[in-house]
Structures are given as structure tokens and as C-alpha cells.
Motif scaffolding. Structure first.
Motif, mmCIF file in Angstrom:
data_model
loop_
_atom_site.group_PDB
_atom_site.id
_atom_site.type_symbol
_atom_site.label_atom_id
_atom_site.label_comp_id
_atom_site.label_asym_id
_atom_site.label_seq_id
_atom_site.Cartn_x
_atom_site.Cartn_y
_atom_site.Cartn_z
ATOM 1 N N ALA A 46 0.833 -1.206 0.000
ATOM 2 C CA ALA A 46 0.000 0.000 0.000
ATOM 3 C C ALA A 46 0.867 1.256 0.000
ATOM 4 C CB ALA A 46 -0.924 -0.015 1.216
ATOM 5 N N ILE A 47 1.918 1.252 0.799
ATOM 6 C CA ILE A 47 2.826 2.404 0.841
ATOM 7 C C ILE A 47 3.463 2.630 -0.522
ATOM 8 C CG2 ILE A 47 5.006 3.252 1.805
ATOM 9 C CD1 ILE A 47 4.257 1.811 4.416
ATOM 10 N N VAL A 48 3.886 1.542 -1.146
ATOM 11 C CA VAL A 48 4.536 1.647 -2.456
ATOM 12 C C VAL A 48 3.560 2.171 -3.507
ATOM 13 C CG1 VAL A 48 5.548 0.301 -4.337
ATOM 14 C CG2 VAL A 48 6.262 -0.121 -1.978
ATOM 15 N N LEU A 49 2.348 1.648 -3.511
ATOM 16 C CA LEU A 49 1.369 2.035 -4.528
ATOM 17 C C LEU A 49 0.894 3.477 -4.363
ATOM 18 C CD1 LEU A 49 -0.726 -1.262 -4.760
ATOM 19 C CD2 LEU A 49 1.011 -0.421 -6.349
ATOM 20 N N PHE A 50 0.896 3.974 -3.121
ATOM 21 C CA PHE A 50 0.458 5.355 -2.872
ATOM 22 C C PHE A 50 1.648 6.246 -2.512
ATOM 23 C CE2 PHE A 50 -3.302 2.764 -2.129
ATOM 24 C CZ PHE A 50 -4.268 3.454 -2.864
ATOM 25 N N MET A 194 10.141 -16.166 -7.165
ATOM 26 C CA MET A 194 8.966 -15.300 -7.202
ATOM 27 C C MET A 194 9.112 -14.087 -6.285
ATOM 28 S SD MET A 194 6.958 -16.399 -9.463
ATOM 29 C CE MET A 194 5.519 -15.414 -9.082
ATOM 30 N N HIS A 195 10.020 -14.190 -5.315
ATOM 31 C CA HIS A 195 10.264 -13.060 -4.412
ATOM 32 C C HIS A 195 10.662 -11.807 -5.184
ATOM 33 C CE1 HIS A 195 12.204 -10.741 -1.128
ATOM 34 N NE2 HIS A 195 13.201 -10.570 -1.979
ATOM 35 N N TRP A 196 11.476 -11.971 -6.204
ATOM 36 C CA TRP A 196 12.054 -10.807 -6.883
ATOM 37 C C TRP A 196 11.021 -9.987 -7.641
ATOM 38 C CZ3 TRP A 196 16.274 -9.929 -4.514
ATOM 39 C CH2 TRP A 196 17.003 -11.004 -3.985
ATOM 40 N N GLY A 201 10.353 -6.277 -7.682
ATOM 41 C CA GLY A 201 9.835 -5.834 -8.973
ATOM 42 C C GLY A 201 8.796 -4.739 -8.798
ATOM 43 N N VAL A 202 7.899 -4.938 -7.835
ATOM 44 C CA VAL A 202 6.862 -3.941 -7.555
ATOM 45 C C VAL A 202 7.485 -2.640 -7.060
ATOM 46 C CG1 VAL A 202 4.894 -3.396 -6.071
ATOM 47 C CG2 VAL A 202 5.099 -5.675 -7.079
ATOM 48 N N ILE A 203 8.469 -2.760 -6.168
ATOM 49 C CA ILE A 203 9.099 -1.563 -5.602
ATOM 50 C C ILE A 203 9.850 -0.775 -6.667
ATOM 51 C CG2 ILE A 203 10.937 -0.789 -4.040
ATOM 52 C CD1 ILE A 203 10.043 -2.973 -2.088
ATOM 53 N N PHE A 204 10.646 -1.459 -7.481
ATOM 54 C CA PHE A 204 11.434 -0.747 -8.485
ATOM 55 C C PHE A 204 10.567 -0.240 -9.641
ATOM 56 C CE2 PHE A 204 15.052 -2.338 -6.229
ATOM 57 C CZ PHE A 204 16.078 -1.460 -6.541
ATOM 58 N N TYR A 205 9.433 -0.880 -9.867
ATOM 59 C CA TYR A 205 8.521 -0.405 -10.917
ATOM 60 C C TYR A 205 7.751 0.823 -10.447
ATOM 61 C CZ TYR A 205 4.651 -0.297 -14.240
ATOM 62 O OH TYR A 205 3.728 0.100 -15.180
ATOM 63 N N LEU A 207 8.447 2.944 -7.652
ATOM 64 C CA LEU A 207 9.177 4.045 -7.039
ATOM 65 C C LEU A 207 10.238 4.597 -7.993
ATOM 66 C CD1 LEU A 207 7.776 2.898 -4.527
ATOM 67 C CD2 LEU A 207 9.937 3.132 -3.289
ATOM 68 N N PRO A 208 10.595 5.859 -7.827
ATOM 69 C CA PRO A 208 11.755 6.378 -8.558
ATOM 70 C C PRO A 208 12.982 5.535 -8.225
ATOM 71 C CG PRO A 208 10.517 8.166 -7.559
ATOM 72 C CD PRO A 208 9.936 6.897 -7.021
ATOM 73 N N ILE A 209 13.864 5.370 -9.171
ATOM 74 C CA ILE A 209 14.972 4.439 -9.025
ATOM 75 C C ILE A 209 15.827 4.730 -7.797
ATOM 76 C CG2 ILE A 209 16.442 5.801 -10.567
ATOM 77 C CD1 ILE A 209 16.459 1.958 -10.136
ATOM 78 N N MET A 210 16.102 6.003 -7.516
ATOM 79 C CA MET A 210 16.939 6.336 -6.363
ATOM 80 C C MET A 210 16.217 6.022 -5.051
ATOM 81 S SD MET A 210 19.726 7.064 -7.693
ATOM 82 C CE MET A 210 20.546 7.442 -6.151
ATOM 83 N N ASP A 211 14.907 6.223 -5.033
ATOM 84 C CA ASP A 211 14.131 5.880 -3.837
ATOM 85 C C ASP A 211 14.164 4.370 -3.604
ATOM 86 O OD1 ASP A 211 13.577 8.538 -3.801
ATOM 87 O OD2 ASP A 211 11.406 8.347 -4.078
ATOM 88 N N ALA A 212 13.977 3.610 -4.674
ATOM 89 C CA ALA A 212 13.976 2.150 -4.553
ATOM 90 C C ALA A 212 15.339 1.639 -4.088
ATOM 91 C CB ALA A 212 13.602 1.515 -5.890
ATOM 92 N N LEU A 213 16.401 2.218 -4.617
ATOM 93 C CA LEU A 213 17.750 1.802 -4.206
ATOM 94 C C LEU A 213 18.004 2.133 -2.740
ATOM 95 C CD1 LEU A 213 19.839 2.849 -7.346
ATOM 96 C CD2 LEU A 213 19.381 0.512 -6.551
ATOM 97 N N LEU A 214 17.490 3.265 -2.286
ATOM 98 C CA LEU A 214 17.671 3.645 -0.879
ATOM 99 C C LEU A 214 16.882 2.711 0.036
ATOM 100 C CD1 LEU A 214 18.913 5.496 1.179
ATOM 101 C CD2 LEU A 214 17.071 7.152 0.775
ATOM 102 N N VAL A 215 15.706 2.293 -0.402
ATOM 103 C CA VAL A 215 14.928 1.314 0.366
ATOM 104 C C VAL A 215 15.718 0.016 0.490
ATOM 105 C CG1 VAL A 215 12.862 -0.141 0.370
ATOM 106 C CG2 VAL A 215 12.678 2.268 -0.261
ATOM 107 N N LEU A 216 16.265 -0.446 -0.628
ATOM 108 C CA LEU A 216 17.040 -1.687 -0.637
ATOM 109 C C LEU A 216 18.273 -1.588 0.251
ATOM 110 C CD1 LEU A 216 17.626 -4.515 -1.768
ATOM 111 C CD2 LEU A 216 18.720 -3.413 -3.733
ATOM 112 N N ALA A 217 18.988 -0.475 0.155
ATOM 113 C CA ALA A 217 20.201 -0.298 0.958
ATOM 114 C C ALA A 217 19.865 -0.238 2.446
ATOM 115 C CB ALA A 217 20.928 0.975 0.526
ATOM 116 N N THR A 218 18.810 0.494 2.782
ATOM 117 C CA THR A 218 18.403 0.595 4.190
ATOM 118 C C THR A 218 18.035 -0.774 4.738
ATOM 119 O OG1 THR A 218 17.558 2.844 3.833
ATOM 120 C CG2 THR A 218 16.793 1.676 5.799
ATOM 121 N N LEU A 219 17.259 -1.511 3.966
ATOM 122 C CA LEU A 219 16.858 -2.850 4.399
ATOM 123 C C LEU A 219 18.076 -3.723 4.664
ATOM 124 C CD1 LEU A 219 14.762 -5.171 4.788
ATOM 125 C CD2 LEU A 219 15.039 -5.631 2.350
ATOM 126 N N ASN A 220 18.979 -3.806 3.696
ATOM 127 C CA ASN A 220 20.118 -4.708 3.841
ATOM 128 C C ASN A 220 21.036 -4.305 4.982
ATOM 129 O OD1 ASN A 220 22.087 -6.851 2.838
ATOM 130 N ND2 ASN A 220 23.336 -5.005 2.770
#
Length: 329
Positions: A46-50, A194-196, A201-205, A207-220
Motif C-alpha cells: 500500500a505504501i509503495v502504490l500510494f 517469485m520473491h524478486w 519488482g513492484v518496488i522498483f517499478y 518508485l523512482p529508481i533512487m528511492d527504490a535503491l535507498l529502500v534496498l540499501a536501508t533494508l540490507n
């Protein structure tokens, strides 16, 4: 050579714990926790979609989403671990199947790999190098007599060991894929893949690419050390035994001498996912995580009564002990 010194009376403690109802499985409570994780995944979607409708700076939004996902993923790791130990449900077959949504879909991790590596080898032969590969980490630095001689590793041992804490999650993923491919577990591999598209896939599709990368980096870089700094306190820096020695020990002695529990209450228990009560978890792997603090009190009382050593430290003391062992590598 070490010899058995603990009385072989585990059955007495087990019966005491059983009578207290602390070995009873918790299907309802476990199901609630699983449902909460699935609901949390819905919140992530929901956060990603909105995303654009949330009027917060994109950097803060990305970090906040990464941190929220970290909490959800961490709980999924602990829940999957508990399911595979059959703490919720009695049936192993059902437990394996129900663990897939958490291990495969949410984490892209293999339940089969974890069950083999952790439940079979590690729990049966804890800190026995011939069987337990975990104690051979870092070129055998924590397993006397099994230490390698990699000069480059010795020269940078602190940087490599402590730095590796920040890459635990991707390391688990790599090991999972390696296991399922070697074992030709194609069905589980499909679920893991299927995880990807379903998560990233949903997140990178969306969100803006830099936002998605920051989400990934924060998570890891939050999830990895959270898991790693929890896991390493369990057995690193504890006693290590050759197979011919470990075979002579009773179940209780091997588990108690090769495990470390951590001091702390409910918050510590939540943060470490119950692994802070590591001695109790190894003695009673099917005991629900929710009961382990009560089991811990009974185990400590039992150990005191029978003059057994109970290895317990604070988290900081555990990390210092681990680092001291690393010094000798």
C-alpha cells in the motif's frame, strides 16, 4: 581431552518443563504472528502504490520504508525458524509447507537448506567441526585444531569478520540458492524466484529508481547486522569439541557447554527473536519462543541445583568474548 562431567538427568528437567505446559505447541499464537507479517506485507504494498500521495521528503520515506521492511523481514526470519522447529504445528510436512511463504516469498530463502543445515546438523552436533559447519566460519578461527592458514584473511580479520555482519542477508540468499540448485529442488527454487518480481519488482517499478535503491540499501544494512549480531552470540566463543569427544557427552552437556544465553528481559527476547535463550532453545528446540524465558528460569535453577555450569553473559560481553577469540586467529 574433555570428559563428560554433567549428570545425565536431562529427563528430569524435561519432565518439569513439560508439566509446566511450556512444551505445548502454540498454533493460535503462531498463526496470529504469521497473519501479522502477511498483513504487514500488505501495508508495504500500500505504501509503495500510494508513494506519491505521501507528502514526506523522498529520502525520509525511503529510509522509513526500508526500516519497516527490515522489521517485517526480521520477524519473518524468526517465524520461519520457529515453524521449522515445529514450535507452532506438530506436523513436519505441514510446517515445511507453511514456512515457504515466509522463507521463499518474503525472504527468497530456502526452508530446505535451513532445515538441513540448522535443524539437523547444527542442533544435533553443536560446535562439533566435523558436523556443524557454522563453527568453521572465518576459516575455522573459532574451532581450535581446524584453523586454516589464509594469510590475507588473518591480516584483515577484524575488518572482514565484523564487516561481514553487514552482508548476512545476501549471504543467506546465496547459500539458499546454492543448496536448492545442487539438490534440484526446482519447486522451491521457483517459489524463491517469485520473491524478486513480487517484492522488488513492484518496488522498483512503482518508485523512482533512487528511492527504490535507498529502500534496498536501508533494508540490507539494517537487516543484515540485526540478524548477524544476534546469530554470532549463540555459539561463537563457546567450547568446541571433536566428534569423538562430543559423542561421549549427554544431550544436555553438549548443548549447555556449546551454547551461550544472554541476559535480558522481554525487549532483549524480542530483539533477538528468542535466540538470546540459546541454551534453552537447544535443549528444547520445539519449545515455543514465547515460553523460553520461563524455561530459562527453570533451566538455571536446575543447573544450580545440580552444580552445572550455565553460560550466560550480557550481549556486550558476548561480543567482547567473540572478538577475543578472533584475536587468537
Amino acid at each position: 581431552m574433555s570428559v563428560a562431567t554433567y549428570p545425565d538427568n536431562f529427563h528430569e528437567l524435561k519432565e518439569e518443563v513439560r508439566r509446566a505446559g511450556l512444551l505445548d505447541r502454540v498454533p493460535v499464537r503462531g498463526s496470529i504472528e504469521m497473519a501479522a507479517i502477511i498483513l504487514s506485507m500488505g501495508i508495504i504494498y500500500a505504501i509503495v502504490l500510494f508513494w506519491d500521495a505521501i507528502e514526506i521528503d523522498s529520502i525520509y520515506k525511503s529510509i522509513a520504508l526500508g526500516l519497516f521492511m527490515c522489521i517485517v523481514f526480521t520477524r519473518a526470519v524468526f517465524v520461519s525458524h520457529d515453524i521449522l522447529h515445529r514450535q507452532y504445528f506438530k506436523s513436519k510436512s505441514f510446517s515445511m509447507k507453511i514456512s515457504y511463504p515466509f522463507s521463499a516469498f518474503i525472504l527468497s530463502n530456502s526452508s530446505s537448506w535451513w532445515d538441513f543445515k540448522h535443524n539437523v546438523n547444527h542442533h544435533t552436533w553443536c560446535n562439533v567441526p566435523q558436523k556443524d559447519e557454522d563453527i568453521l566460519a572465518m576459516d575455522g578461527a573459532f574451532a581450535p585444531g581446524h584453523t586454516g592458514n589464509k594469510t590475507w584473511l588473518r591480516n584483515s580479520k577484524y575488518l572482514i569478520f565484523w564487516g561481514a555482519m553487514f552482508f548476512m542477508y545476501p549471504a543467506f540468499i546465496v547459500q539458499s540458492y546454492n543448496f536448492v540448485i545442487k539438490r534440484k529442488l526446482w519447486g522451491e527454487l521457483f517459489l524463491m524466484l517469485m520473491h524478486w518480481p513480487l517484492v522488488w519488482g513492484v518496488i522498483f517499478y512503482s518508485l523512482p529508481i533512487m528511492d527504490a535503491l535507498l529502500v534496498l540499501a536501508t533494508l540490507n544494512f539494517v537487516l543484515s547486522p540485526w540478524l548477524a549480531f544476534g546469530f554470532i552470540t549463540n555459539h561463537l566463543g563457546c567450547e568446541v569439541f571433536e566428534k569423538e569427544v562430543g559423542e561421549k557427552f549427554s544431550w544436555m552437556e553438549l548443548q549447555m557447554r556449546t551454547s551461550r544465553s544472554l541476559r535480558g528481559g522481554i525487549l532483549t527476547h524480542w530483539f533477538y527473536g528468542g535466540l538470546n535463550t540459546q541454551i534453552e532453545h537447544h535443549l528444547f528446540p520445539k519449545a515455543p519462543r514465547f515460553n523460553l524465558l520461563k524455561v530459562q528460569k527453570m533451566t538455571k535453577d536446575f543447573a544450580r541445583k545440580h552444580n552445572m555450569n550455565y553460560f550466560e553473559t550480557s550481549p556486550i560481553e558476548a561480543y567482547v568474548q567473540i572478538n577475543n577469540v578472533l584475536k587468537g586467529y
